[in-house]
Design a protein around this motif. Sequence first.
Motif, short mmCIF file in Angstrom:
data_model
loop_
_atom_site.label_atom_id
_atom_site.label_comp_id
_atom_site.label_asym_id
_atom_site.label_seq_id
_atom_site.Cartn_x
_atom_site.Cartn_y
_atom_site.Cartn_z
N THR A 7 0.96 -1.17 0.01
CA THR A 7 -0.04 0.01 0.01
C THR A 7 0.92 1.25 -0.02
OG1 THR A 7 -0.07 0.17 2.54
CG2 THR A 7 -1.91 -1.28 1.25
N PRO A 8 0.57 2.40 -0.78
CA PRO A 8 1.44 3.50 -0.96
C PRO A 8 1.02 4.33 0.39
CG PRO A 8 -0.31 3.48 -2.71
CD PRO A 8 -0.62 2.10 -2.04
N SER A 9 1.98 5.06 0.63
CA SER A 9 1.85 5.94 1.85
C SER A 9 1.20 7.17 1.27
CB SER A 9 3.29 6.30 2.45
OG SER A 9 3.95 7.19 1.28
N SER A 10 0.61 7.80 2.20
CA SER A 10 -0.39 8.86 2.18
C SER A 10 0.45 10.25 1.47
CB SER A 10 -0.75 9.42 3.15
OG SER A 10 -0.14 9.88 4.11
N GLU A 11 1.72 10.19 1.82
CA GLU A 11 2.66 11.22 1.04
C GLU A 11 2.81 11.03 -0.32
OE1 GLU A 11 7.16 12.42 1.38
OE2 GLU A 11 6.10 12.19 3.24
N ARG A 15 1.43 13.27 -3.50
CA ARG A 15 2.41 13.72 -4.73
C ARG A 15 1.98 13.08 -6.11
NH1 ARG A 15 8.42 12.15 -3.64
NH2 ARG A 15 7.39 10.54 -2.60
N LEU A 16 1.41 12.04 -6.15
CA LEU A 16 0.81 11.41 -7.53
C LEU A 16 -0.36 12.01 -7.73
CD1 LEU A 16 1.32 8.91 -9.33
CD2 LEU A 16 -0.07 7.67 -8.02
N ALA A 20 -0.88 14.18 -11.36
CA ALA A 20 -2.14 14.10 -12.25
C ALA A 20 -2.81 15.19 -12.34
CB ALA A 20 -3.01 12.66 -11.84
N ALA A 21 -2.89 15.95 -11.63
CA ALA A 21 -3.65 17.25 -11.74
C ALA A 21 -3.02 18.03 -12.49
CB ALA A 21 -4.26 17.57 -10.13
N ARG A 22 -1.83 18.08 -12.30
CA ARG A 22 -0.80 19.08 -13.14
C ARG A 22 -1.03 18.52 -14.62
NH1 ARG A 22 4.42 18.99 -11.12
NH2 ARG A 22 3.69 18.56 -9.22
N ARG A 23 -0.94 17.32 -15.01
CA ARG A 23 -0.82 16.73 -16.06
C ARG A 23 -2.26 17.11 -16.98
NH1 ARG A 23 3.07 14.48 -19.24
NH2 ARG A 23 1.55 13.03 -19.82
N ARG A 24 -3.35 16.95 -16.07
CA ARG A 24 -4.52 17.38 -16.79
C ARG A 24 -4.52 18.77 -17.05
NH1 ARG A 24 -6.93 13.37 -12.73
NH2 ARG A 24 -6.95 15.24 -11.44
N ARG A 25 -4.14 19.61 -16.16
CA ARG A 25 -4.44 21.33 -16.57
C ARG A 25 -3.57 21.36 -17.79
NH1 ARG A 25 -2.49 23.12 -11.72
NH2 ARG A 25 -3.02 21.34 -10.30
N ALA A 26 -2.45 20.85 -17.97
CA ALA A 26 -1.60 21.05 -18.89
C ALA A 26 -2.11 20.60 -20.20
CB ALA A 26 -0.09 20.51 -18.71
N ALA A 27 -2.75 19.61 -20.17
CA ALA A 27 -3.36 18.91 -21.54
C ALA A 27 -4.74 19.92 -21.83
CB ALA A 27 -3.76 17.59 -21.22
#
Length: 138
Positions: A7-11, A15-16, A20-27
């Motif tokens: 299970t990935p950590s909350s941190e 970050r992930l 992903a939000a930055r990539r969606r905004r750039a697209a």
Amino acid sequence: MISDASTPSSEYRDRLSRYAARRRRAAQVHPAYRPQTIEVAIKVGMNVLFIAGCVTALIHLLPQIRNQYRELREIQAETTLTRTRVEHLQADFNRYFDPQQAKSVMQEQGHRVDPSQRRVVFVEPSPSPSAALPLEAD
């Protein structure tokens, strides 16, 4: 606290999700630039169509241009022939209307002969009687 490796950590999840939000905004194209983007796309599309039309027209014109160059070479050849013919006729014209050569031209063109000249008539020699008889073989 011991975290489970599966299970990935909350941190890491935070970050992930930010990435992903930055990539969606750039697209996504900003709504304020959308009309300019459409206008530029239309201009580029029209220029591509114009270039395609020009290239097609040039391709269709090439055979006609070749034919015109061929005809031009033929006309230039005929012009040189005509020019030499005209020069020859001009020389004849000048000779015919030259007062110093009038007598010689009249003699060439007509049957009259200058009285001071003597007529020369060439006659073929008649065959001798001995040449006409075949030789007998003994």
